[in-house]
Design a protein around this motif. Structure first.
Motif, short mmCIF file in Angstrom:
data_model
loop_
_atom_site.label_atom_id
_atom_site.label_comp_id
_atom_site.label_asym_id
_atom_site.label_seq_id
_atom_site.Cartn_x
_atom_site.Cartn_y
_atom_site.Cartn_z
N LEU A 187 0.85 -1.12 -0.02
CA LEU A 187 0.26 -0.01 0.04
C LEU A 187 0.91 1.16 0.07
CD1 LEU A 187 -2.88 -1.35 2.70
CD2 LEU A 187 -2.91 -0.59 0.00
N LEU A 188 1.86 1.48 0.86
CA LEU A 188 2.73 2.46 0.85
C LEU A 188 3.43 2.69 -0.21
CD1 LEU A 188 4.29 1.87 4.49
CD2 LEU A 188 2.40 3.80 3.81
N THR A 189 4.09 1.29 -1.05
CA THR A 189 4.98 1.90 -2.21
C THR A 189 3.84 1.92 -3.38
OG1 THR A 189 5.13 -0.67 -2.41
CG2 THR A 189 6.72 0.66 -1.41
N GLY A 190 2.80 1.37 -3.24
CA GLY A 190 1.82 1.53 -4.65
C GLY A 190 1.29 3.13 -4.77
N ALA A 191 1.26 3.65 -3.56
CA ALA A 191 0.81 5.23 -3.85
C ALA A 191 2.00 5.87 -4.32
CB ALA A 191 0.52 5.53 -2.41
N THR A 192 3.16 5.51 -4.49
CA THR A 192 4.21 6.30 -5.05
C THR A 192 3.88 6.26 -6.93
OG1 THR A 192 5.68 4.46 -5.26
CG2 THR A 192 5.87 5.83 -3.27
N MET A 193 3.19 5.37 -7.01
CA MET A 193 3.20 5.42 -8.62
C MET A 193 1.98 6.38 -9.03
SD MET A 193 3.62 1.36 -9.36
CE MET A 193 1.86 0.84 -9.23
N SER A 194 1.42 6.94 -8.12
CA SER A 194 0.45 7.88 -8.70
C SER A 194 0.95 9.30 -8.79
CB SER A 194 -0.81 8.24 -7.28
OG SER A 194 -1.59 9.28 -7.64
N PRO A 227 6.48 15.24 -3.28
CA PRO A 227 7.46 14.67 -3.55
C PRO A 227 8.46 13.91 -2.72
CG PRO A 227 7.64 16.89 -3.80
CD PRO A 227 6.19 16.68 -3.38
N TRP A 228 8.50 14.41 -1.41
CA TRP A 228 9.24 13.84 -0.42
C TRP A 228 9.02 12.26 -0.10
CZ3 TRP A 228 6.39 12.10 3.44
CH2 TRP A 228 5.17 12.55 3.74
N TYR A 229 7.66 12.07 -0.10
CA TYR A 229 7.26 10.79 -0.05
C TYR A 229 7.63 9.76 -1.07
CZ TYR A 229 3.80 6.89 0.77
OH TYR A 229 3.29 5.79 1.18
N ILE A 230 7.86 10.20 -2.18
CA ILE A 230 8.41 9.34 -3.36
C ILE A 230 9.78 9.05 -3.05
CG2 ILE A 230 8.96 9.10 -5.65
CD1 ILE A 230 5.84 9.52 -5.13
N LYS A 231 10.58 10.02 -2.42
CA LYS A 231 11.99 9.84 -2.28
C LYS A 231 12.42 8.79 -0.80
CE LYS A 231 13.55 13.74 -4.42
NZ LYS A 231 13.55 15.23 -4.56
N ILE A 232 11.37 8.69 -0.22
CA ILE A 232 11.40 7.73 0.95
C ILE A 232 11.92 6.24 0.27
CG2 ILE A 232 10.17 6.37 2.74
CD1 ILE A 232 8.58 8.86 3.09
N PHE A 233 11.09 5.82 -0.78
CA PHE A 233 11.36 4.48 -1.35
C PHE A 233 12.29 4.49 -2.74
CE2 PHE A 233 7.10 5.07 0.49
CZ PHE A 233 7.08 3.96 1.37
N GLY A 234 12.95 5.68 -2.84
CA GLY A 234 14.10 5.67 -3.76
C GLY A 234 13.46 6.94 -4.80
N ASP A 235 14.32 7.06 -5.66
CA ASP A 235 13.85 8.12 -6.46
C ASP A 235 13.32 8.17 -7.92
OD1 ASP A 235 14.35 10.98 -6.79
OD2 ASP A 235 16.04 11.07 -7.97
N GLY A 236 13.16 6.81 -7.98
CA GLY A 236 12.28 6.63 -9.46
C GLY A 236 10.92 6.17 -9.17
N ARG A 237 10.09 6.08 -10.34
CA ARG A 237 8.69 5.85 -10.05
C ARG A 237 8.36 5.22 -11.60
NH1 ARG A 237 4.55 8.90 -12.24
NH2 ARG A 237 5.56 10.96 -12.61
N LEU A 238 7.32 4.37 -11.60
CA LEU A 238 6.94 3.60 -12.85
C LEU A 238 6.64 4.75 -13.66
CD1 LEU A 238 6.55 1.17 -14.38
CD2 LEU A 238 4.23 1.08 -13.22
N ASP A 239 7.11 4.97 -14.92
CA ASP A 239 6.48 5.83 -15.94
C ASP A 239 6.17 5.10 -17.15
OD1 ASP A 239 6.83 8.32 -14.40
OD2 ASP A 239 9.15 8.27 -14.89
#
Length: 148
Positions: free
Chosen positions: A116-123, A131-143
């Motif tokens: 749930l926590l990492t899935g939200a980073t794909m939104s 943007p700080w939330y994405i950096k918690i799990f790494g700098d990339g996201r699914l594009d």
């Protein structure tokens, strides 16, 4: 991401034409597919919350959650039994053997919240607003790749 901070950003701003072979529903409607995806996640989250509430309300947690650290060596012993292609004795199943109990507890209480926590980073909306939330799990996201 919007340059102007006064503009409200939505995932519709990320729409790119894509073949239905790569993404559903395809065409210029890719953002609609993303909306349906994140809308359906609400029901999965509610289902998980109801499961956990009922798990504790009915007392079934005692079957699923390990209550002693002694389960770790017992699970390792069970793993060795399985890996050597033997079947553990029936006395170890009440109702789950130690390895199953650790696996189920790990899925319910570790893996599911992490998903749930990492899935939200794909939104894209979450990425734009937090943007700080994405950096918690790494700098990339699914594009989505754009094929022109």
């Amino acid at each position: 991401m919007p340059v102007n901070k006064d503009v409200v950003y939505t995932s519709l701003d990320d729409e790119v034409p894509a073949s239905p072979w790569l993404a559903l529903p395809g065409g210029k409607n890719l953002g609609i597919g993303r909306h349906w995806h994140f809308f359906s996640v609400i029901f999965w989250i509610l289902n998980g919350l109801i499961y956990v509430v009922l798990l504790f309300a009915t007392g079934e947690w005692a079957r699923l959650i390990p209550t002693s650290w002694s389960i770790v060596p017992a699970a390792f012993h069970t793993f060795l039994t399985y890996i050597t292609l033997h079947i553990p004795p029936a006395s170890e199943f009440h109702p789950y053997d130690p390895l199953q109990q650790l696996a189920y507890a790990g899925v319910v209480f570790l893996l599911a919240p992490f998903m749930l926590l990492t899935g939200a980073t794909m939104s894209p909306a979450v990425a734009a607003r937090f943007p700080w939330y994405i950096k918690i799990f790494g700098d990339g996201r699914l594009d989505v790749a754009c094929i022109s």
